[in-house]
Design a protein around this motif. Structure first.
Motif, PDB file in Angstrom:
ATOM      1  N   ILE A   1       0.844  -1.204   0.000  1.00 55.77           N
ATOM      2  CA  ILE A   1       0.000   0.000   0.000  1.00 55.77           C
ATOM      3  C   ILE A   1       0.873   1.246   0.000  1.00 55.77           C
ATOM      4  CG2 ILE A   1      -1.612   1.333   1.417  1.00 55.77           C
ATOM      5  CD1 ILE A   1      -2.841  -1.393   2.245  1.00 55.77           C
ATOM      6  N   GLU A   2       1.926   1.230   0.830  1.00 60.73           N
ATOM      7  CA  GLU A   2       2.830   2.382   0.880  1.00 60.73           C
ATOM      8  C   GLU A   2       3.510   2.583  -0.470  1.00 60.73           C
ATOM      9  OE1 GLU A   2       6.683   4.003   3.413  1.00 60.73           O
ATOM     10  OE2 GLU A   2       5.638   2.192   4.054  1.00 60.73           O
ATOM     11  N   TRP A   3       3.923   1.490  -1.121  1.00 57.08           N
ATOM     12  CA  TRP A   3       4.555   1.582  -2.439  1.00 57.08           C
ATOM     13  C   TRP A   3       3.600   2.187  -3.460  1.00 57.08           C
ATOM     14  CZ3 TRP A   3       8.819   1.715  -5.080  1.00 57.08           C
ATOM     15  CH2 TRP A   3       8.835   1.423  -6.430  1.00 57.08           C
ATOM     16  N   ARG A   4       2.356   1.741  -3.461  1.00 63.30           N
ATOM     17  CA  ARG A   4       1.369   2.287  -4.411  1.00 63.30           C
ATOM     18  C   ARG A   4       1.139   3.778  -4.157  1.00 63.30           C
ATOM     19  NH1 ARG A   4      -2.070  -2.050  -6.772  1.00 63.30           N
ATOM     20  NH2 ARG A   4      -1.151  -3.991  -6.047  1.00 63.30           N
ATOM     21  N   ASN A   5       1.085   4.163  -2.891  1.00 68.62           N
ATOM     22  CA  ASN A   5       0.915   5.587  -2.572  1.00 68.62           C
ATOM     23  C   ASN A   5       2.115   6.399  -3.038  1.00 68.62           C
ATOM     24  OD1 ASN A   5      -1.604   5.257  -1.433  1.00 68.62           O
ATOM     25  ND2 ASN A   5      -0.814   5.003   0.634  1.00 68.62           N
TER      26      ASN A   5
ATOM     27  N   LEU B   1       4.056   5.628  -5.571  1.00 68.05           N
ATOM     28  CA  LEU B   1       3.962   5.722  -7.026  1.00 68.05           C
ATOM     29  C   LEU B   1       2.972   6.798  -7.448  1.00 68.05           C
ATOM     30  CD1 LEU B   1       4.008   1.986  -8.197  1.00 68.05           C
ATOM     31  CD2 LEU B   1       5.783   3.710  -8.503  1.00 68.05           C
ATOM     32  N   LEU B   2       1.832   6.863  -6.761  1.00 69.48           N
ATOM     33  CA  LEU B   2       0.849   7.910  -7.070  1.00 69.48           C
ATOM     34  C   LEU B   2       1.431   9.291  -6.804  1.00 69.48           C
ATOM     35  CD1 LEU B   2      -2.399   6.324  -5.607  1.00 69.48           C
ATOM     36  CD2 LEU B   2      -1.843   6.681  -8.019  1.00 69.48           C
ATOM     37  N   GLU B   3       2.141   9.422  -5.688  1.00 69.81           N
ATOM     38  CA  GLU B   3       2.750  10.703  -5.352  1.00 69.81           C
ATOM     39  C   GLU B   3       3.817  11.075  -6.380  1.00 69.81           C
ATOM     40  OE1 GLU B   3       5.232  12.760  -1.669  1.00 69.81           O
ATOM     41  OE2 GLU B   3       4.264  10.819  -1.381  1.00 69.81           O
ATOM     42  N   GLU B   4       4.614  10.102  -6.788  1.00 73.17           N
ATOM     43  CA  GLU B   4       5.645  10.361  -7.793  1.00 73.17           C
ATOM     44  C   GLU B   4       5.019  10.803  -9.113  1.00 73.17           C
ATOM     45  OE1 GLU B   4       9.511   8.066  -9.637  1.00 73.17           O
ATOM     46  OE2 GLU B   4       7.728   6.900  -9.180  1.00 73.17           O
ATOM     47  N   ASN B   5       3.942  10.147  -9.503  1.00 70.26           N
ATOM     48  CA  ASN B   5       3.259  10.534 -10.747  1.00 70.26           C
ATOM     49  C   ASN B   5       2.678  11.936 -10.638  1.00 70.26           C
ATOM     50  OD1 ASN B   5       3.880   8.151 -12.031  1.00 70.26           O
ATOM     51  ND2 ASN B   5       1.993   7.144 -11.407  1.00 70.26           N
ATOM     52  N   ALA B   6       2.114  12.248  -9.491  1.00 68.46           N
ATOM     53  CA  ALA B   6       1.536  13.581  -9.306  1.00 68.46           C
ATOM     54  C   ALA B   6       2.623  14.645  -9.339  1.00 68.46           C
ATOM     55  CB  ALA B   6       0.770  13.654  -7.991  1.00 68.46           C
ATOM     56  N   LEU B   7       3.751  14.374  -8.680  1.00 68.91           N
ATOM     57  CA  LEU B   7       4.847  15.340  -8.685  1.00 68.91           C
ATOM     58  C   LEU B   7       5.521  15.393 -10.052  1.00 68.91           C
ATOM     59  CD1 LEU B   7       6.446  14.645  -5.202  1.00 68.91           C
ATOM     60  CD2 LEU B   7       5.029  16.585  -5.868  1.00 68.91           C
ATOM     61  N   GLY B   8       5.571  14.281 -10.733  1.00 68.81           N
ATOM     62  CA  GLY B   8       6.166  14.238 -12.060  1.00 68.81           C
ATOM     63  C   GLY B   8       5.389  15.066 -13.061  1.00 68.81           C
ATOM     64  N   ASP B   9       4.082  15.140 -12.923  1.00 69.89           N
ATOM     65  CA  ASP B   9       3.262  15.935 -13.832  1.00 69.89           C
ATOM     66  C   ASP B   9       3.616  17.407 -13.715  1.00 69.89           C
ATOM     67  OD1 ASP B   9       2.013  13.704 -14.762  1.00 69.89           O
ATOM     68  OD2 ASP B   9       0.251  13.902 -13.478  1.00 69.89           O
ATOM     69  N   HIS B  10       3.844  17.897 -12.504  1.00 68.19           N
ATOM     70  CA  HIS B  10       4.198  19.303 -12.316  1.00 68.19           C
ATOM     71  C   HIS B  10       5.554  19.611 -12.945  1.00 68.19           C
ATOM     72  CE1 HIS B  10       0.764  20.146  -9.839  1.00 68.19           C
ATOM     73  NE2 HIS B  10       1.072  19.165  -9.003  1.00 68.19           N
ATOM     74  N   SER B  11       6.510  18.724 -12.765  1.00 64.93           N
ATOM     75  CA  SER B  11       7.832  18.978 -13.342  1.00 64.93           C
ATOM     76  C   SER B  11       7.777  18.888 -14.860  1.00 64.93           C
ATOM     77  CB  SER B  11       8.862  18.012 -12.776  1.00 64.93           C
ATOM     78  OG  SER B  11       8.552  16.687 -13.142  1.00 64.93           O
ATOM     79  N   ARG B  12       6.925  18.022 -15.392  1.00 61.48           N
ATOM     80  CA  ARG B  12       6.770  17.912 -16.844  1.00 61.48           C
ATOM     81  C   ARG B  12       6.200  19.203 -17.407  1.00 61.48           C
ATOM     82  NH1 ARG B  12       2.310  16.352 -19.574  1.00 61.48           N
ATOM     83  NH2 ARG B  12       2.640  15.882 -21.754  1.00 61.48           N
TER      84      ARG B  12
END
Length: 105
Positions: free
Chosen positions: A63-67, A69-80
Motif C-alpha cells: 500500500i505504501e509503495w502504491r501511494n 507511485l501515485l505521489e511520484e506521478n503527481a509530482l512528475g506531472d508538475h515537473s513535466r
C-alpha cells in the motif's frame, strides 16, 4: 534369602528389562513420538503466525509503495509542465521578492 524383602519398583523394573524388552522399547518409542508431535505442532503454529505477520507487513508495504507511485506521478506531472513551459515556451520562474519585473514583447 527367603526372608529378604524386595522393593516393588525394583521387582517390576527387573521383570520389564528381563522379560518385556519389546514392549519397553515400544513405550519409549511412543513417548519420543508424542514429544516430537507436540514439538512439531508448536513450531508449525509459530511459523504460521510469522507467515501471517509477514503477509500483513507485505500488504502494508505494498500500500505504501502504491501511494509513493501515485505521489511520484503527481509530482512528475508538475515537473513535466514546468519543463515544457521553460523549454518550449521559454518561460522563466518569477521570484515574488524581486522588485524589478522585466516584461518583454
Amino acid at each position: 534369602m527367603a526372608g529378604e524383602r524386595h522393593g516393588l519398583v525394583g521387582v517390576i523394573g527387573r521383570d520389564l528389562i528381563r522379560n518385556a524388552k519389546i514392549p519397553l522399547v515400544l513405550l519409549v518409542a511412543v513417548i519420543i513420538s508424542a514429544v516430537s508431535v507436540v514439538t512439531v505442532a508448536h513450531k508449525t503454529r509459530l511459523l504460521i503466525a510469522e507467515k501471517e505477520r509477514s503477509a500483513i507487513d507485505f500488504d502494508s508495504l505494498d500500500i505504501e509503495w502504491r501511494n509513493l507511485l501515485l505521489e511520484e506521478n503527481a509530482l512528475g506531472d508538475h515537473s513535466r509542465v514546468e519543463n515544457i513551459a521553460t523549454e518550449t515556451l521559454h518561460m522563466q520562474h518569477v521570484d515574488p521578492a524581486q522588485e524589478n519585473i522585466v516584461i518583454t514583447q
